[in-house]
Write an enzyme that holds these catalytic residues in place. Structure first.
Site, mmCIF file in Angstrom:
data_model
loop_
_atom_site.group_PDB
_atom_site.id
_atom_site.type_symbol
_atom_site.label_atom_id
_atom_site.label_comp_id
_atom_site.label_asym_id
_atom_site.label_seq_id
_atom_site.Cartn_x
_atom_site.Cartn_y
_atom_site.Cartn_z
ATOM 1 N N HIS A 1 -24.789 27.055 23.975
ATOM 2 C CA HIS A 1 -25.939 26.419 24.606
ATOM 3 C C HIS A 1 -25.549 24.992 24.985
ATOM 4 O O HIS A 1 -26.350 24.064 24.852
ATOM 5 C CB HIS A 1 -27.136 26.391 23.659
ATOM 6 C CG HIS A 1 -27.581 27.738 23.200
ATOM 7 N ND1 HIS A 1 -28.477 27.908 22.164
ATOM 8 C CD2 HIS A 1 -27.262 28.986 23.624
ATOM 9 C CE1 HIS A 1 -28.693 29.198 21.967
ATOM 10 N NE2 HIS A 1 -27.953 29.880 22.839
ATOM 11 N N HIS B 1 -30.508 29.252 29.866
ATOM 12 C CA HIS B 1 -29.973 29.585 28.541
ATOM 13 C C HIS B 1 -28.611 28.937 28.309
ATOM 14 O O HIS B 1 -28.482 28.044 27.481
ATOM 15 C CB HIS B 1 -29.903 31.113 28.420
ATOM 16 C CG HIS B 1 -29.611 31.623 27.058
ATOM 17 N ND1 HIS B 1 -29.883 32.922 26.677
ATOM 18 C CD2 HIS B 1 -29.053 31.044 25.968
ATOM 19 C CE1 HIS B 1 -29.508 33.116 25.429
ATOM 20 N NE2 HIS B 1 -28.999 31.978 24.969
ATOM 21 N N GLU C 1 -27.142 38.087 19.892
ATOM 22 C CA GLU C 1 -26.506 38.150 21.204
ATOM 23 C C GLU C 1 -25.326 39.128 21.249
ATOM 24 O O GLU C 1 -24.599 39.185 22.240
ATOM 25 C CB GLU C 1 -26.008 36.758 21.610
ATOM 26 C CG GLU C 1 -27.061 35.674 21.617
ATOM 27 C CD GLU C 1 -28.017 35.771 22.776
ATOM 28 O OE1 GLU C 1 -28.016 36.796 23.488
ATOM 29 O OE2 GLU C 1 -28.777 34.815 22.993
ATOM 30 N N TYR D 1 -9.121 23.449 37.892
ATOM 31 C CA TYR D 1 -9.084 24.014 36.547
ATOM 32 C C TYR D 1 -10.242 24.954 36.288
ATOM 33 O O TYR D 1 -10.119 25.896 35.497
ATOM 34 C CB TYR D 1 -9.025 22.898 35.501
ATOM 35 C CG TYR D 1 -7.638 22.302 35.438
ATOM 36 C CD1 TYR D 1 -6.639 22.920 34.700
ATOM 37 C CD2 TYR D 1 -7.328 21.156 36.150
ATOM 38 C CE1 TYR D 1 -5.358 22.409 34.667
ATOM 39 C CE2 TYR D 1 -6.047 20.627 36.123
ATOM 40 C CZ TYR D 1 -5.068 21.258 35.378
ATOM 41 O OH TYR D 1 -3.800 20.755 35.358
#
Length: 212
Positions: A92, A157, A71, A117
């Site tokens: 993940h 994902h 990645e 937040y």
């Protein structure tokens, strides 16, 4: 062992302890000058060796250490988008991954302004269309998005987030998981969202990305 490497390993252990990195999923990186330190492919975030990280240059060229996470293009894309970025976290995590399988709230953010937040620590988080893990085209799409952002959801994902420090990136990743859990718990019930004025004021006050 440098403090930068040790800090990244500690962040991985923290995220794993929170249950946000199942198995060997997820990857982290930190930028130190012209170098990027990134977790190796298949690394268990709970057991990172500070001296066993992969080292890349800012273009993603592998300089030393084990093979980097597949990645890495997502990481370099976020570093190129904003020179202030010092760390990137990709997870993940369960609830954020689930949210990435649902239609986005808007074109600019898959996640609505449900809590202050989320707006303060993360800001607008677009949904990137599905691509296989490690796909360089998805990273290029992330880099070219024409509006400010610090985070995105990768469809089917999970989240990828950036920060001005490892702590900021970790806090943002945790916040995405928390707001995702809240949204899934609410389901189809009508929820009160922050107004554009409220979200915009928080973004201005805390320097996050919301709106134009």
């Amino acid at each position: 062992m440098s403090d930068v490497r040790a800090g990244l390993a500690a962040a991985g252990a923290h995220l794993a302890a929170l249950g946000l990195s199942p198995g060997s999923s997820g990857n982290l990186s930190v930028r130190d000058g012209g170098l990027l330190y990134i977790t190796p492919t298949g690394a268990d975030l709970s057991r990172l060796d500070p001296d066993g990280l992969s080292v890349l240059d800012r273009d993603g060229t592998h300089l030393e250490g084990p093979r980097p996470s597949k990645e890495f293009p997502l990481h370099t894309a976020l570093y190129r988008r904003d020179a202030a970025t010092r760390a990137v976290v990709h997870l993940h995590s369960r609830h954020a991954a689930a949210l990435s399988c649902l239609p986005p709230w808007s074109g600019r953010s898959a996640v609505p302004p449900l809590t202050p937040y989320f707006v303060m620590r993360v800001g607008q988080t677009p949904l990137l269309p599905y691509a296989p893990p490690g796909d360089p085209g998805q990273a290029k799409e992330l880099e070219r998005l024409p509006f400010p952002l610090r985070a995105a959801l990768l469809q089917n994902h999970g989240p990828v987030v950036s920060g001005v420090s490892v702590r900021a990136a970790v806090d943002a990743a945790v916040e995405i998981e928390e707001v995702s859990a809240l949204l899934l718990a609410l389901g189809d019930r009508p929820a009160r969202l922050l107004t554009e004025e409220e979200a915009g004021e928080l973004a201005r006050r805390y320097g996050s990305c919301w709106g134009e």
